[in-house]
Design a protein around this motif. Structure first.
Motif, PDB file in Angstrom:
ATOM      1  N   VAL A  89       6.590   0.140 -60.439  1.00 45.64           N
ATOM      2  CA  VAL A  89       5.555  -0.900 -60.497  1.00 45.64           C
ATOM      3  C   VAL A  89       4.847  -0.891 -61.845  1.00 45.64           C
ATOM      4  CG1 VAL A  89       5.260  -0.938 -58.001  1.00 45.64           C
ATOM      5  CG2 VAL A  89       3.757   0.515 -59.382  1.00 45.64           C
ATOM      6  N   ALA A  90       4.740   0.272 -62.468  1.00 47.73           N
ATOM      7  CA  ALA A  90       4.158   0.324 -63.813  1.00 47.73           C
ATOM      8  C   ALA A  90       5.043  -0.418 -64.806  1.00 47.73           C
ATOM      9  CB  ALA A  90       3.961   1.778 -64.243  1.00 47.73           C
ATOM     10  N   ARG A  91       6.349  -0.240 -64.673  1.00 44.60           N
ATOM     11  CA  ARG A  91       7.289  -0.955 -65.539  1.00 44.60           C
ATOM     12  C   ARG A  91       7.179  -2.467 -65.323  1.00 44.60           C
ATOM     13  NH1 ARG A  91      11.609  -3.383 -64.346  1.00 44.60           N
ATOM     14  NH2 ARG A  91      11.768  -2.384 -62.291  1.00 44.60           N
ATOM     15  N   GLN A  92       7.150  -2.875 -64.064  1.00 51.21           N
ATOM     16  CA  GLN A  92       7.023  -4.302 -63.771  1.00 51.21           C
ATOM     17  C   GLN A  92       5.720  -4.867 -64.335  1.00 51.21           C
ATOM     18  OE1 GLN A  92       7.973  -5.546 -59.668  1.00 51.21           O
ATOM     19  NE2 GLN A  92       8.839  -3.521 -59.359  1.00 51.21           N
ATOM     20  N   ALA A  93       4.642  -4.102 -64.211  1.00 49.16           N
ATOM     21  CA  ALA A  93       3.352  -4.557 -64.724  1.00 49.16           C
ATOM     22  C   ALA A  93       3.416  -4.771 -66.229  1.00 49.16           C
ATOM     23  CB  ALA A  93       2.262  -3.546 -64.372  1.00 49.16           C
ATOM     24  N   ARG A  94       4.009  -3.833 -66.949  1.00 47.76           N
ATOM     25  CA  ARG A  94       4.125  -3.982 -68.401  1.00 47.76           C
ATOM     26  C   ARG A  94       4.945  -5.215 -68.760  1.00 47.76           C
ATOM     27  NH1 ARG A  94       4.213   1.790 -68.155  1.00 47.76           N
ATOM     28  NH2 ARG A  94       6.477   1.776 -67.858  1.00 47.76           N
ATOM     29  N   GLU A  95       6.015  -5.450 -68.014  1.00 48.15           N
ATOM     30  CA  GLU A  95       6.860  -6.618 -68.281  1.00 48.15           C
ATOM     31  C   GLU A  95       6.098  -7.920 -68.066  1.00 48.15           C
ATOM     32  OE1 GLU A  95      10.171  -6.085 -65.706  1.00 48.15           O
ATOM     33  OE2 GLU A  95      11.146  -4.570 -66.974  1.00 48.15           O
ATOM     34  N   LEU A  96       5.124  -7.898 -67.155  1.00 52.46           N
ATOM     35  CA  LEU A  96       4.343  -9.095 -66.853  1.00 52.46           C
ATOM     36  C   LEU A  96       3.080  -9.194 -67.706  1.00 52.46           C
ATOM     37  CD1 LEU A  96       4.642  -9.048 -62.960  1.00 52.46           C
ATOM     38  CD2 LEU A  96       5.702 -10.708 -64.513  1.00 52.46           C
ATOM     39  N   ALA A  98       0.606  -7.110 -67.505  1.00 52.68           N
ATOM     40  CA  ALA A  98      -0.510  -6.652 -66.677  1.00 52.68           C
ATOM     41  C   ALA A  98      -0.876  -5.216 -67.047  1.00 52.68           C
ATOM     42  CB  ALA A  98      -0.147  -6.740 -65.207  1.00 52.68           C
ATOM     43  N   ASP A  99      -1.986  -4.752 -66.508  1.00 51.57           N
ATOM     44  CA  ASP A  99      -2.466  -3.401 -66.766  1.00 51.57           C
ATOM     45  C   ASP A  99      -1.693  -2.422 -65.884  1.00 51.57           C
ATOM     46  OD1 ASP A  99      -3.809  -1.013 -66.971  1.00 51.57           O
ATOM     47  OD2 ASP A  99      -5.800  -1.844 -66.648  1.00 51.57           O
ATOM     48  N   PRO A 100      -0.829  -1.590 -66.458  1.00 53.39           N
ATOM     49  CA  PRO A 100      -0.045  -0.677 -65.616  1.00 53.39           C
ATOM     50  C   PRO A 100      -0.904   0.375 -64.928  1.00 53.39           C
ATOM     51  CG  PRO A 100       0.327  -0.212 -67.948  1.00 53.39           C
ATOM     52  CD  PRO A 100      -0.454  -1.485 -67.885  1.00 53.39           C
ATOM     53  N   GLU A 101      -1.991   0.800 -65.558  1.00 55.45           N
ATOM     54  CA  GLU A 101      -2.846   1.811 -64.941  1.00 55.45           C
ATOM     55  C   GLU A 101      -3.523   1.260 -63.693  1.00 55.45           C
ATOM     56  OE1 GLU A 101      -5.566   3.591 -67.649  1.00 55.45           O
ATOM     57  OE2 GLU A 101      -3.997   4.302 -69.012  1.00 55.45           O
ATOM     58  N   ALA A 102      -4.048   0.042 -63.791  1.00 55.38           N
ATOM     59  CA  ALA A 102      -4.670  -0.578 -62.617  1.00 55.38           C
ATOM     60  C   ALA A 102      -3.638  -0.803 -61.519  1.00 55.38           C
ATOM     61  CB  ALA A 102      -5.328  -1.903 -63.005  1.00 55.38           C
ATOM     62  N   THR A 103      -2.449  -1.212 -61.912  1.00 57.43           N
ATOM     63  CA  THR A 103      -1.389  -1.454 -60.942  1.00 57.43           C
ATOM     64  C   THR A 103      -1.012  -0.172 -60.206  1.00 57.43           C
ATOM     65  OG1 THR A 103      -0.524  -3.255 -62.312  1.00 57.43           O
ATOM     66  CG2 THR A 103       0.959  -2.342 -60.642  1.00 57.43           C
ATOM     67  N   VAL A 104      -0.853   0.902 -60.952  1.00 56.33           N
ATOM     68  CA  VAL A 104      -0.518   2.187 -60.335  1.00 56.33           C
ATOM     69  C   VAL A 104      -1.653   2.643 -59.423  1.00 56.33           C
ATOM     70  CG1 VAL A 104      -0.202   4.654 -60.819  1.00 56.33           C
ATOM     71  CG2 VAL A 104       1.107   2.936 -62.093  1.00 56.33           C
TER      72      VAL A 104
END
Length: 204
Positions: A89-96, A98-104
């Motif tokens: 999900v962190a990878r997907q967030a970066r691709e979009l 988005a904030d990977p830390e918040a997503t995680v």
């Protein structure tokens, strides 16, 4: 419960009440500043409600995971699988963008909420074996559904940074949780788990 008690705090906010309860006619009759606040709040709710519903969808898979694992010796805590999910999900967030830390952070809560359901179901089944599901789901197939929901949830997180950082976020998430609870007819266990799943949706 805290989930229900906090609803009262939400409905004391005038803008939220106008946006969610009064309807479009009430918004049109309000003063310009109130209309602006109401429209902004309604927009935030439109971004946040899907996150709540997706969290509930993900929780529904906890019953299947619990049934798949029960009696097999497979532990509820699965650090390797959890790391895989969080890395993905962190990878997907970066691709979009988005904030990977918040997503995680949000997904850690999804995982913990899922385990709340699994632990309680295993406890119930240990106490009363007659409640154990007759059919054991295929864990691989269940994880395909989890991955699908995960992808939608990541996109929802990416689409909602302003709503998640808005002052009204927690109140709006509470309203969304109450609505989803009734729409999906969640029992007490899944209602409590949903509250756990939503703990980090709002920033700050």
């Amino acid at each position: 419960m805290r989930l229900t008690a906090s609803v009262g705090r939400l409905f004391t906010a005038g803008a939220v009440g106008v946006a969610l309860l009064a309807g479009s006619g009430g918004v049109a009759a309000a003063a310009p500043s109130q209309r602006s606040a109401a429209v902004a709040t309604a927009g935030s709710y439109a971004r946040l409600h899907p996150l709540v519903d997706l969290a509930a969808q993900r929780l529904a898979t906890a019953d299947l995971v619990a049934a798949a694992k029960y009696g097999t010796g497979s532990p509820i805590d699965d650090p390797a699988r959890e790391k895989q999910v969080l890395d993905d999900v962190a990878r997907q967030a970066r691709e979009l963008g988005a904030d990977p830390e918040a997503t995680v952070r949000i997904f850690r809560d999804q995982i913990e909420a899922n385990k709340v359901v699994q632990r309680e179901l295993h406890r119930r089944w240990d106490a009363d074996p007659s409640q154990v599901p007759v059919e054991k789901p295929d864990l691989g197939e269940v994880r395909k559904e989890i991955n699908r929901v995960n992808g939608e949830l990541v996109r929802g997180i990416a689409d909602s940074p302003a709503a998640r950082s808005a002052p009204a976020c927690r109140g709006l998430v509470t309203v969304g949780a109450v609505r989803v609870r009734h729409e999906r007819q969640l029992d007490l266990l899944h209602t409590v788990a949903l509250e756990r799943a939503l703990r980090s949706v709002c920033a700050g």
